[in-house]
Design a protein around this motif. Structure first.
Motif, PDB file in Angstrom:
ATOM      1  N   ALA A   1      -6.205  -2.277  -6.739  1.00 52.23           N
ATOM      2  CA  ALA A   1      -5.908  -1.008  -6.073  1.00 52.23           C
ATOM      3  C   ALA A   1      -6.456   0.195  -6.829  1.00 52.23           C
ATOM      4  O   ALA A   1      -6.812   1.201  -6.229  1.00 52.23           O
ATOM      5  CB  ALA A   1      -4.401  -0.863  -5.881  1.00 52.23           C
TER       6      ALA A   1
ATOM      7  N   SER B   1       0.808  -1.217   0.000  1.00 57.86           N
ATOM      8  CA  SER B   1       0.000   0.000   0.000  1.00 57.86           C
ATOM      9  C   SER B   1       0.837   1.262   0.000  1.00 57.86           C
ATOM     10  O   SER B   1       0.299   2.358  -0.116  1.00 57.86           O
ATOM     11  CB  SER B   1      -0.908   0.008   1.238  1.00 57.86           C
TER      12      SER B   1
ATOM     13  N   SER C   1      -5.053   0.847   0.182  1.00 61.62           N
ATOM     14  CA  SER C   1      -4.791   0.254  -1.135  1.00 61.62           C
ATOM     15  C   SER C   1      -4.225  -1.156  -1.051  1.00 61.62           C
ATOM     16  O   SER C   1      -4.475  -1.987  -1.927  1.00 61.62           O
ATOM     17  CB  SER C   1      -3.845   1.155  -1.938  1.00 61.62           C
TER      18      SER C   1
ATOM     19  N   ARG D   1     -12.608   7.197  -1.732  1.00 66.11           N
ATOM     20  CA  ARG D   1     -12.494   6.516  -3.019  1.00 66.11           C
ATOM     21  C   ARG D   1     -13.858   6.504  -3.672  1.00 66.11           C
ATOM     22  O   ARG D   1     -14.866   6.218  -3.034  1.00 66.11           O
ATOM     23  CB  ARG D   1     -11.991   5.084  -2.844  1.00 66.11           C
TER      24      ARG D   1
END
Length: 852
Positions: free
Chosen positions: A259, A154, A253, A291
């Motif tokens: 991702a 991530s 992520s 997101r």
């Protein structure tokens, strides 16, 4: 006088309020414990003072242990003074905190330091807090290793520090934390943090996952809570100093299935809390990033943003999702569904409505019970296409996953049953493992010798076969056998479960020299297609037979499974609407399949992107019917059926008479057994055609092919690619755009201009209705391929009736005779339409059975 009295009363109330605030603050400060373990000095970290546990104290005591220090810590410099010391223990160690009644966050800090005669990486110990088991036979190094894998993927800057966080309600006068090393082992702790929390941070009544809005009582006052994950979705790490409750938020992520499935967005104005009782749920930094699916071109908007987490099986979990609408200033703009462990947890979820406006911070809790057989927890958000929202999108700002104690235990069920100090049991396990290892090596050695012997004999027999019989040959697959007669006839024998051999002429085993001769040594001028497997060449065999030769990329080792799957499937499939396999070649590490040549190429090449003559509406219907027949045969032609898994216009080929045939079975899977409803498998297929339910749940069914075929139907009528990033946002995804137009009654505006005036409006309406049913979000709401086939044949019937009616109107015959199926008859078109309507009313209409 009255005014003066009122002023005095107000001043008195304000004075009492200020005094109560000071009292509250004093209570909170008196109940906060920050312990620097293994040190006699206090240190300041992020503005907070941590007391050395070796110095004389009045509000806590420590029973024993060894003071240890190490200057090698290389993480955050602000915490260096905290993690360079630790308290080691080889026997039980107790910390007792006095006057600690209330709700607390307990955080235990671990950093494996180097100390003579002790290996912190091999430590094994248990921790109990006021009778609640927190961990059992716990190894810090193992947990740090797992944490690092996510941190690295991530991009998080996390160091080799582990912090275990718990939420506890302390009802006793003292709060006792006990550490127990395993027999013959040791343990350590670097810091202990006890922070008071208001009792409104968690509530007992929570929405149950899959409960259709039902709430479950968690009885949290009698249970402990462990923080498993805390993530700032779409944003960066948040440090403890940036959170009022000193919580740390990681990057999400590393836990996402893909991702880039969600684009990161940020707020454009100030964010505030939706209500006063949510102010401590998360810092505003969490709500200022998110997101969203709206701008991503990695996955279609019909699919979900997915996060996967490793959890301890057999426990109850509380999932907290944080939301803040950062883009839309009114309701019904972004509506989506929430799935937890493949169950619908919420639909018609509109953050703007639930939070009460734009830039309003809001969270929602869900309760889920994880099976003892499952060690993963999925959180997925995806569009709710049936709501009529302006965008098919989803949004998430943050998430937390909490494990709830079970029977006074928060330790992993994998270690909870172990008895500490049971040396005899461990010894037996050790010797059993050694014995199993020796036996495994012996068996492996025998297998290697047998394989070597068999391979040598097989190569010898194959060389003899090449020298004696250059024509038809045998290709060995799983369990394939032949007898002498079969070999002479060139049949492939497949041994079935009951023991006898069913022979099927599946094709010739070509030599590589024959393949090279047919393709002019793989001349690129003969390439007619390129796919994931490799290139497809147009070839001509020595006897003049034209063939299509699919050659795997020789530079790649991928594709063997697809190569074998294709041969295995086509060895037992024969149908007019499936492409036939003529033969294969596996010489010199080549993987080559030889098919019948399809003169008119792919369906896609006749729809758009080329200079070929456009297909008429009748041709398109006949092609769709042929493809549907092929798929219907796949689904029903064997006991379990076969799921194609990659239905698309490039896998529908057309022969010289434009007869459609399904091709490319490399991803095909046998259907579920009678006692099952689906096949659990990794998601494979082509974007634009993938069934969103299959993508979401990794559960493959025949209805997944139906969804893909629905996309094909819209592609046939609109003659455009299924994904076109150059178009406006709402039109990028053909299936999504066509469904919007279909529901608005404006599909006629986006159909292929080449079809204008050449189709029956009634047939187009029915055709679009079939496609819409195929694209239902849930598989149970979609028709079967048999039902799709029936309705497509009905659509063709309607169109032919329309054609004949038009032909009758343009005829010079005075009696308006109409030729139908070669038989002249007056008014035949009307009879056909009446007959079709009668059939439609028999119960097989487009109102499909939801139970299918």
């Amino acid at each position: 006088m009255k005014v003066q009295g009122l002023e005095l009363e107000i001043m008195g109330l304000l004075f009492l309020f200020v005094i109560s605030m000071f009292v509250r603050t004093g209570e909170a400060e008196s109940k906060t414990f920050l312990i620097n373990c293994g040190s006699n000095a206090s240190v300041n970290v992020d503005g907070r003072r941590w007391l050395g546990d070796s110095a004389p104290q009045t509000n806590f005591t420590v029973s024993s242990g060894i003071v240890a220090s190490d200057s090698s810590f290389n993480g955050d410099l602000a915490y260096a003074s905290l993690y360079r010391t630790a308290r080691l223990f080889t026997q039980s160690l107790n910390y007792t905190f006095k006057g600690a009644t209330g709700n607390y966050f307990l955080r235990l800090h671990f950093y494996p330091i180097s100390f003579p005669a002790y290996n912190a990486n091999e430590s094994l110990f248990s921790v109990v807090a006021n009778g609640l088991k927190l961990v059992s036979e716990f190894n810090v190094a193992g947990e740090i290793s797992a944490k690092r894998s996510h941190s690295e993927s991530s991009g998080s800057n996390s160091s080799a520090v582990l912090i275990k966080e718990y939420f506890l309600t302390v009802n006793a006068a003292d709060f006792v934390i006990e550490f127990f090393p395993a027999k013959g082992s040791s343990g350590f702790v670097n810091a202990i943090e006890i922070v008071p929390v208001v009792d409104t941070l968690f509530v007992d009544l929570v929405n149950k996952v899959g409960g259709n809005g039902a709430k479950s009582s968690l009885d949290l006052s009698k249970r402990g809570i462990e923080t498993m994950y805390r993530l700032n979705v779409g944003g960066s790490d948040i440090k403890a100093s940036q959170d009022e409750l000193q919580r740390m938020w990681g990057v999400d992520s590393g836990y996402m299935l893909t991702a880039n499935a969600g684009a990161e967005i940020k707020n454009r104005s100030s964010v505030t809390y939706a209500s006063d009782n949510q102010t401590l749920a998360a810092p505003l930094l969490v709500y200022e990033t998110a997101r969203s699916m709206s701008n991503t071109q990695v996955l279609e908007k019909m699919f979900n943003m997915s996060w996967k987490f490793e959890v301890d099986p057999g426990f109850d979990y509380l999932i907290r999702l944080h939301f803040c609408e950062l883009e839309f200033g009114k309701a019904n703009q972004r509506i989506f569904r929430i799935y937890i462990n493949n169950q619908t947890s919420a639909d018609h979820f509109d953050v703007f409505v639930r939070a009460g406006g734009k830039n309003k911070a809001y969270y929602q809790d869900y309760f889920d019970v994880v099976s003892p057989k499952i060690s993963t927890l999925w959180i997925q958000l995806g569009p709710d296409p049936g709501t009529g929202a302006s965008v098919t999108d989803a949004l998430l700002n943050g998430l937390e996953i909490f494990k709830l104690s079970k029977n006074g235990n928060l330790a992993s069920t994998e270690t909870f049953g172990l008895k500490e100090g049971n040396k005899a049991s461990r010894s037996r396990i050790l010797w059993a493992g050694i014995g199993a290892g020796i036996a495994s090596i012996a068996i492996l050695a025998v297998l290697v010798m047998l394989i070597f012997s068999f391979s040598k004999r097989w190569r010898s027999e194959r060389a003899d076969a090449k020298n004696s019989s250059p024509g038809w040959r045998l290709f060995f697959l799983c369990g394939a056998i032949t007898n002498g007669t079969d070999k002479e006839k060139g049949y492939l024998g497949i041994q079935n479960p009951v023991g006898f051999t069913a022979t099927t002429r599946v094709g010739r085993w070509f030599t590589l020299a024959e393949i090279k001769a047919a393709t002019n040594c793989f001349d690129d001028n003969l390439v007619i297609g390129i796919g994931g497997f490799g290139k497809v060449y147009k070839g001509k065999m020595e006897d003049g037979t034209r063939v299509a030769i699919k050659r795997a990329n020789p530079q790649s080792e991928q594709g063997l499974a697809e190569f074998e799957a294709e041969i295995e499937m086509l060895s037992r499939l024969r149908h007019r609407h499936l492409v036939s396999l003529i033969g294969f070649c596996e010489e010199q590490n080549e993987m080559i399949l030889v098919y019948e040549y399809m003169e008119n190429g792919t369906l896609r090449s006749h729809l758009f992107g080329g200079k070929l003559q456009p297909l008429s509406w009748k041709q398109r219907l006949e092609i769709c019917i042929g493809a549907a027949r092929g798929l219907h045969y796949l689904h029903t032609g064997s006991e379990r059926g076969i799921i194609h898994r990659d239905v698309k216009t490039t896998n529908i080929l057309l022969d010289e008479n434009f007869v459609a045939k399904i091709s490319d079975f490399g991803l095909s899977k046998a259907g579920p057994a009678l006692e099952h409803t689906h096949v659990s498998t990794a998601v494979k297929g082509s974007f634009g055609y993938l069934d969103p339910e299959y993508f979401r749940r990794q559960q493959l069914t025949e209805k997944s092919d139906v969804y893909s075929f629905g996309v094909v139907l819209f592609e046939v009528v609109c003659a455009r690619s299924v994904i076109n990033p150059s178009l406006p946002r709402d039109e990028i995804n053909l299936a999504e755009w066509a469904m919007i137009c279909q529901r608005q009654g404006s599909l006629g505006n986006i159909i292929d201009p080449q079809l204008q005036g050449q189709y029956s409006p009634e047939s187009l309406k029915k055709f679009a209705g079939i496609a819409e049913k195929c694209l239902a979000d849930e598989g149970k709401s979609r028709p079967t391929m048999g039902e799709v086939l029936w309705h497509l044949e009905y659509v063709l019937q309607l169109h032919e009736a329309w054609l004949h009616a038009n032909a009758g109107e343009n005829s010079s015959c005075s009696n308006h005779m109409l030729q139908v199926n070669g038989t002249p008859d007056e008014g035949k078109a009307e009879e056909v339409q009446q007959a079709a309507r009668a059939v439609e009313n028999t119960g097989s209409s487009l109102k499909m059975n939801d139970g299918e």
